[in-house]
Design a protein around this motif. Structure first.
Motif, PDB file in Angstrom:
ATOM      1  N   PRO A 218     -40.969   7.794 -28.798  1.00 55.93           N
ATOM      2  CA  PRO A 218     -39.888   8.700 -27.491  1.00 55.93           C
ATOM      3  C   PRO A 218     -39.692   9.795 -27.803  1.00 55.93           C
ATOM      4  CG  PRO A 218     -38.614   6.826 -27.741  1.00 55.93           C
ATOM      5  CD  PRO A 218     -39.771   6.371 -28.149  1.00 55.93           C
ATOM      6  N   TRP A 219     -40.034  10.611 -26.772  1.00 52.92           N
ATOM      7  CA  TRP A 219     -39.496  11.946 -27.333  1.00 52.92           C
ATOM      8  C   TRP A 219     -39.922  13.103 -25.942  1.00 52.92           C
ATOM      9  CZ3 TRP A 219     -37.960  14.267 -32.125  1.00 52.92           C
ATOM     10  CH2 TRP A 219     -37.891  15.178 -31.920  1.00 52.92           C
ATOM     11  N   VAL A 220     -38.466  13.469 -25.628  1.00 55.51           N
ATOM     12  CA  VAL A 220     -38.369  14.802 -24.560  1.00 55.51           C
ATOM     13  C   VAL A 220     -39.346  15.633 -24.520  1.00 55.51           C
ATOM     14  CG1 VAL A 220     -37.019  15.586 -22.834  1.00 55.51           C
ATOM     15  CG2 VAL A 220     -36.040  14.214 -24.365  1.00 55.51           C
ATOM     16  N   HIS A 221     -40.936  15.799 -24.269  1.00 57.23           N
ATOM     17  CA  HIS A 221     -41.295  17.107 -23.881  1.00 57.23           C
ATOM     18  C   HIS A 221     -41.544  17.410 -21.987  1.00 57.23           C
ATOM     19  CE1 HIS A 221     -45.335  18.403 -24.206  1.00 57.23           C
ATOM     20  NE2 HIS A 221     -45.944  17.738 -23.526  1.00 57.23           N
ATOM     21  N   LYS A 222     -41.605  18.585 -22.223  1.00 60.14           N
ATOM     22  CA  LYS A 222     -41.292  19.391 -21.180  1.00 60.14           C
ATOM     23  C   LYS A 222     -40.380  18.646 -19.618  1.00 60.14           C
ATOM     24  CE  LYS A 222     -46.318  20.940 -21.406  1.00 60.14           C
ATOM     25  NZ  LYS A 222     -47.859  20.925 -21.254  1.00 60.14           N
ATOM     26  N   GLY A 223     -39.239  18.100 -20.702  1.00 59.97           N
ATOM     27  CA  GLY A 223     -38.395  17.672 -19.242  1.00 59.97           C
ATOM     28  C   GLY A 223     -38.792  16.823 -19.087  1.00 59.97           C
ATOM     29  N   LYS A 224     -39.144  15.074 -19.684  1.00 59.79           N
ATOM     30  CA  LYS A 224     -39.844  13.953 -19.340  1.00 59.79           C
ATOM     31  C   LYS A 224     -39.783  13.486 -20.397  1.00 59.79           C
ATOM     32  CE  LYS A 224     -42.044  14.879 -15.051  1.00 59.79           C
ATOM     33  NZ  LYS A 224     -43.384  14.288 -14.074  1.00 59.79           N
ATOM     34  N   VAL A 225     -39.286  12.273 -20.854  1.00 61.20           N
ATOM     35  CA  VAL A 225     -39.532  10.921 -22.387  1.00 61.20           C
ATOM     36  C   VAL A 225     -41.088  11.010 -21.762  1.00 61.20           C
ATOM     37  CG1 VAL A 225     -39.089   9.649 -23.372  1.00 61.20           C
ATOM     38  CG2 VAL A 225     -37.498  10.253 -21.542  1.00 61.20           C
ATOM     39  N   LYS A 226     -41.466  10.884 -22.977  1.00 62.53           N
ATOM     40  CA  LYS A 226     -43.007  10.493 -23.406  1.00 62.53           C
ATOM     41  C   LYS A 226     -43.586  10.005 -24.857  1.00 62.53           C
ATOM     42  CE  LYS A 226     -45.157  14.273 -20.187  1.00 62.53           C
ATOM     43  NZ  LYS A 226     -46.049  14.727 -19.299  1.00 62.53           N
ATOM     44  N   PRO A 227     -44.735   9.447 -24.934  1.00 60.83           N
ATOM     45  CA  PRO A 227     -44.356   8.663 -26.579  1.00 60.83           C
ATOM     46  C   PRO A 227     -45.241   9.865 -26.741  1.00 60.83           C
ATOM     47  CG  PRO A 227     -46.209   8.168 -25.077  1.00 60.83           C
ATOM     48  CD  PRO A 227     -44.995   8.392 -23.844  1.00 60.83           C
ATOM     49  N   ARG A 228     -44.761  10.536 -28.134  1.00 61.88           N
ATOM     50  CA  ARG A 228     -45.144  11.667 -29.038  1.00 61.88           C
ATOM     51  C   ARG A 228     -44.973  11.505 -30.165  1.00 61.88           C
ATOM     52  NH1 ARG A 228     -47.540  15.309 -25.460  1.00 61.88           N
ATOM     53  NH2 ARG A 228     -46.722  17.647 -27.538  1.00 61.88           N
ATOM     54  N   GLN A 229     -46.057  11.757 -31.270  1.00 60.62           N
ATOM     55  CA  GLN A 229     -46.940  11.301 -32.324  1.00 60.62           C
ATOM     56  C   GLN A 229     -45.379  11.942 -33.079  1.00 60.62           C
ATOM     57  OE1 GLN A 229     -48.576   9.107 -34.223  1.00 60.62           O
ATOM     58  NE2 GLN A 229     -49.856   9.208 -32.001  1.00 60.62           N
ATOM     59  N   VAL A 230     -44.366  11.666 -34.095  1.00 57.98           N
ATOM     60  CA  VAL A 230     -43.317  12.617 -34.508  1.00 57.98           C
ATOM     61  C   VAL A 230     -43.043  12.209 -35.992  1.00 57.98           C
ATOM     62  CG1 VAL A 230     -40.611  11.898 -34.759  1.00 57.98           C
ATOM     63  CG2 VAL A 230     -41.787  11.898 -31.815  1.00 57.98           C
ATOM     64  N   THR A 231     -42.389  12.981 -36.644  1.00 57.19           N
ATOM     65  CA  THR A 231     -42.413  12.349 -38.054  1.00 57.19           C
ATOM     66  C   THR A 231     -40.809  13.563 -38.696  1.00 57.19           C
ATOM     67  OG1 THR A 231     -43.228  12.655 -40.760  1.00 57.19           O
ATOM     68  CG2 THR A 231     -43.892  15.187 -39.642  1.00 57.19           C
ATOM     69  N   THR A 232     -40.872  13.289 -39.774  1.00 57.31           N
ATOM     70  CA  THR A 232     -39.747  13.832 -40.165  1.00 57.31           C
ATOM     71  C   THR A 232     -40.112  14.266 -41.874  1.00 57.31           C
ATOM     72  OG1 THR A 232     -38.479  12.349 -39.522  1.00 57.31           O
ATOM     73  CG2 THR A 232     -36.705  13.501 -41.323  1.00 57.31           C
ATOM     74  N   LEU A 233     -39.589  15.903 -41.672  1.00 52.51           N
ATOM     75  CA  LEU A 233     -39.750  16.778 -42.784  1.00 52.51           C
ATOM     76  C   LEU A 233     -38.734  16.606 -43.661  1.00 52.51           C
ATOM     77  CD1 LEU A 233     -41.917  19.424 -41.361  1.00 52.51           C
ATOM     78  CD2 LEU A 233     -42.546  17.917 -42.454  1.00 52.51           C
ATOM     79  N   ALA A 234     -38.676  16.950 -45.050  1.00 57.54           N
ATOM     80  CA  ALA A 234     -37.602  17.833 -45.696  1.00 57.54           C
ATOM     81  C   ALA A 234     -37.670  18.276 -46.772  1.00 57.54           C
ATOM     82  CB  ALA A 234     -36.728  15.697 -46.132  1.00 57.54           C
ATOM     83  N   LEU A 235     -37.248  19.523 -46.867  1.00 52.31           N
ATOM     84  CA  LEU A 235     -37.136  20.447 -48.369  1.00 52.31           C
ATOM     85  C   LEU A 235     -35.905  20.429 -49.028  1.00 52.31           C
ATOM     86  CD1 LEU A 235     -39.542  22.699 -48.617  1.00 52.31           C
ATOM     87  CD2 LEU A 235     -37.340  24.046 -47.890  1.00 52.31           C
ATOM     88  N   SER A 236     -36.334  20.528 -50.168  1.00 50.42           N
ATOM     89  CA  SER A 236     -35.085  19.818 -51.758  1.00 50.42           C
ATOM     90  C   SER A 236     -35.606  21.607 -52.171  1.00 50.42           C
ATOM     91  CB  SER A 236     -35.822  18.723 -52.173  1.00 50.42           C
ATOM     92  OG  SER A 236     -35.171  18.277 -52.144  1.00 50.42           O
ATOM     93  N   PHE A 237     -34.592  22.034 -52.310  1.00 52.09           N
ATOM     94  CA  PHE A 237     -34.811  23.768 -53.546  1.00 52.09           C
ATOM     95  C   PHE A 237     -33.395  23.501 -54.133  1.00 52.09           C
ATOM     96  CE2 PHE A 237     -32.760  23.952 -49.096  1.00 52.09           C
ATOM     97  CZ  PHE A 237     -32.047  24.619 -49.040  1.00 52.09           C
ATOM     98  N   ASP A 238     -34.122  24.283 -55.547  1.00 51.00           N
ATOM     99  CA  ASP A 238     -32.575  25.099 -56.344  1.00 51.00           C
ATOM    100  C   ASP A 238     -32.303  26.030 -56.014  1.00 51.00           C
ATOM    101  OD1 ASP A 238     -31.422  26.115 -58.023  1.00 51.00           O
ATOM    102  OD2 ASP A 238     -33.180  26.036 -59.676  1.00 51.00           O
ATOM    103  N   HIS A 239     -30.318  25.532 -55.825  1.00 52.93           N
ATOM    104  CA  HIS A 239     -29.930  26.279 -54.242  1.00 52.93           C
ATOM    105  C   HIS A 239     -29.344  27.555 -55.437  1.00 52.93           C
ATOM    106  CE1 HIS A 239     -27.535  27.243 -51.331  1.00 52.93           C
ATOM    107  NE2 HIS A 239     -26.528  25.938 -51.409  1.00 52.93           N
ATOM    108  N   ARG A 240     -29.660  28.045 -57.231  1.00 58.74           N
ATOM    109  CA  ARG A 240     -29.671  28.733 -58.060  1.00 58.74           C
ATOM    110  C   ARG A 240     -30.038  30.071 -57.176  1.00 58.74           C
ATOM    111  NH1 ARG A 240     -30.993  26.970 -63.702  1.00 58.74           N
ATOM    112  NH2 ARG A 240     -32.297  25.880 -62.574  1.00 58.74           N
ATOM    113  N   LEU A 241     -31.514  30.057 -56.569  1.00 55.64           N
ATOM    114  CA  LEU A 241     -31.966  30.991 -55.873  1.00 55.64           C
ATOM    115  C   LEU A 241     -32.526  30.591 -54.975  1.00 55.64           C
ATOM    116  CD1 LEU A 241     -35.519  30.696 -57.702  1.00 55.64           C
ATOM    117  CD2 LEU A 241     -34.337  29.094 -58.271  1.00 55.64           C
ATOM    118  N   VAL A 242     -32.373  29.763 -54.268  1.00 55.38           N
ATOM    119  CA  VAL A 242     -32.170  30.251 -52.607  1.00 55.38           C
ATOM    120  C   VAL A 242     -31.579  29.407 -52.432  1.00 55.38           C
ATOM    121  CG1 VAL A 242     -34.027  28.841 -50.633  1.00 55.38           C
ATOM    122  CG2 VAL A 242     -34.878  28.715 -52.937  1.00 55.38           C
ATOM    123  N   ASP A 243     -30.904  29.928 -50.966  1.00 56.22           N
ATOM    124  CA  ASP A 243     -29.284  29.892 -50.080  1.00 56.22           C
ATOM    125  C   ASP A 243     -30.169  29.051 -49.057  1.00 56.22           C
ATOM    126  OD1 ASP A 243     -30.692  31.623 -48.692  1.00 56.22           O
ATOM    127  OD2 ASP A 243     -29.175  33.414 -49.761  1.00 56.22           O
TER     128      ASP A 243
END
Length: 504
Positions: free
Chosen positions: A454-479
């Motif tokens: 379930p996802w809020v799409h155009k002001g209404k709760v609708k079934p949508r395709q959802v995923t989660t992205l995770a980005l790991s980075f080296d904090h010495r050179l990437v703030d």
């Protein structure tokens, strides 16, 4: 008897079959002391931290000694086999003259062979093994040269002269029936077994499944056994073993298993309480790299959950596009393109840390790594200059990379020089994770499972395709700002794929 001089013996040392590898495990020897070898003949199969390869010998001569047994891990530069190149028989038992071998008539063509074999005297027992090799060589069809190998010194066009292994049966698959009749009809002829033609990954698959390659019918070019042939042999043998209960397979989880699923037996809690598995090969290299990365580069991981419904619709449209026919089109393709566009907009993320020079090295090219779970463990080959590829070219490269990795044919060079990486944990139903950087890289993007939610799409709760992205980075050179911009750009493109045009 000829005396072997020290000057006539050449020592073949374990080569560095990759870039900077220090050791390799001897998986299988294809020759034994006393065998005759030729320049370019494969003598053993070894496994490094990155690939399984066959090693050809660069000499003509007679094998005098194998310095290490199968299963031994040998340092690069150590001698593994000694070959007498003097041309004499040395201390090995002398072979009987070819003219005295009773089965010599077997080299005749079917048209030349007599209708009924003439009685022949029994061959001396000591001469038969040595005479078998030239006899088998002569029986091979003209032009059946050895197949190219993965590494080494070139390919010899001539057939090998390796002494056949002892065996009670005769299995010369390429000899005409009239010749086989002569070989099988006389007790004087020694048992001959030709080594089946198959690539190292196929040999490992057969070993893991308990299949004797000599019993497999090859369908590949030039009589090479393929993976499909091995699976077909397993399926053919299945009815005879259906009565036995099958063990449940070990689940495959990326980065988690201590060893490959095929190498670890399913534990029986009624017998042994523990199983110890040696850490070597890909697992050993992966462990060392991950420990080094985790305790060298300070990791930061950020997450974002997004609606990728439009991206999935675009994937379906691309599958029907004539320019993408025959190519592997899936969400990973568009996620890879989205990351490449984000790197172009934020080039500082594509960098590495030079500790010795105390410099940040910004790369003006992207070698895009794709983490792949394979039977040998987790491999991360990369697509060279991925930033310069069109979408069809990127799709073709992704398809080749994944197929090659799963078949165990990834070369060491394909895993060198990566700059940023994608790991898809979603294929295992995992929502997200905190991936560890590959050594020398500054960022890695993890893709979670795509689920209908379930996802809020155009002001209404609708079934949508959802995923989660995770980005790991080296904090010495990437703030935090730079890392957040890159992740936000990837998310924006996947939510609104038209940005691939406006930003790309």
């Amino acid at each position: 008897m000829t005396t072997m001089t020290e000057a006539s013996v050449r020592e073949f040392k374990m080569p560095d079959v990759g870039e900077g590898l220090t050791e390799a495990e001897i998986l299988k020897w294809y020759v034994q002391p006393g065998d005759t070898v030729t320049d370019g003949q494969v003598v053993c199969e070894v496994e490094t931290a990155k690939a399984a390869v066959e090693l050809p010998i660069p000499y003509d001569g007679v094998v005098r000694a194998l310095h290490f047994p199968e299963g031994t891990t040998v340092d690069v530069g150590m001698s593994i086999i000694a070959v007498d190149v003097s041309g004499g028989a040395g201390d090995a038992p002398a072979a009987a003259p070819v003219a005295e071998v009773p089965a010599q008539a077997a080299v005749q063509t079917p048209a030349q062979a007599p209708a009924a074999p003439a009685p022949q005297p029994e061959a001396p027992q000591t001469a038969a093994p040595q005479a078998a090799a030239p006899q088998a060589e002569a029986a091979k069809p003209v032009g059946s040269g050895r197949q190219p190998v993965l590494v080494g010194y070139g390919v010899a066009a001539s057939s090998t002269k390796r002494r056949p292994r002892k065996g009670p049966e005769i299995a010369v698959s390429q000899v005409p029936e009239t010749i086989q009749a002569e070989l099988n009809g006389h007790g004087a002829a020694p048992a001959v077994r030709e080594r089946p033609l198959a690539k190292p990954p196929v040999r490992k698959l057969a070993k893991d499944l308990g299949v004797d390659l000599a019993t497999v019918v090859p369908t590949g070019p030039d009589g090479i056994i393929t993976r499909e042939d091995v699976h077909a042999a397993v399926a053919q043998a299945a009815p005879a073993t259906q009565a036995a209960p099958a063990a449940e397979p070990v689940p495959q989880v990326a980065q988690a298993p201590v060893t490959t699923p095929a190498a670890v037996p399913v534990p029986s809690y009624d017998t042994a309480r523990e199983t110890r598995v040696p850490v070597k090969g890909v697992r050993k290299a992966t462990a060392a790299a991950m420990v080094g990365s985790a305790f060298t580069a300070p990791h930061v991981t950020e997450f974002v959950t997004i609606d990728v419904t439009r991206t999935l619709k675009l994937v379906e449209e691309l599958k029907r596009d004539k320019d993408m026919q025959g190519l592997r089109v899936n969400p990973l393709l568009l996620i890879a393109r989205a990351l490449l566009v984000a790197v172009k907009r934020n080039p500082e993320i594509n960098a590495s840390w030079d500790e010795a020079a105390q410099e940040i090295v910004v790369k003006h090219y992207v070698n895009l790594g794709i983490a792949a779970a394979t039977p040998r463990g987790l491999l991360v080959p990369n697509i060279k200059d991925a930033h310069a590829k069109t979408l069809p070219q990127l799709a073709e490269s992704l398809g080749e990379l994944v197929s090659t990795a799963r078949e165990g044919r990834t070369s060491p060079a394909a895993m060198q020089g990566g700059t940023v990486t994608i790991t898809n944990v979603g294929v295992f139903g995992v929502d997200t994770g905190t991936p560890i950087l590959n050594p020398g890289e500054s960022a890695i993007l993890a893709i979670g499972a795509i689920k209908l939610q379930p996802w809020v799409h155009k002001g209404k709760v609708k079934p949508r395709q959802v995923t989660t992205l995770a980005l790991s980075f080296d904090h010495r050179l990437v703030d935090g700002e730079l890392g957040s911009k890159v992740l936000a750009d990837v998310a924006a493109i996947l939510e609104q794929p038209k940005k691939l045009i406006t930003w790309g």
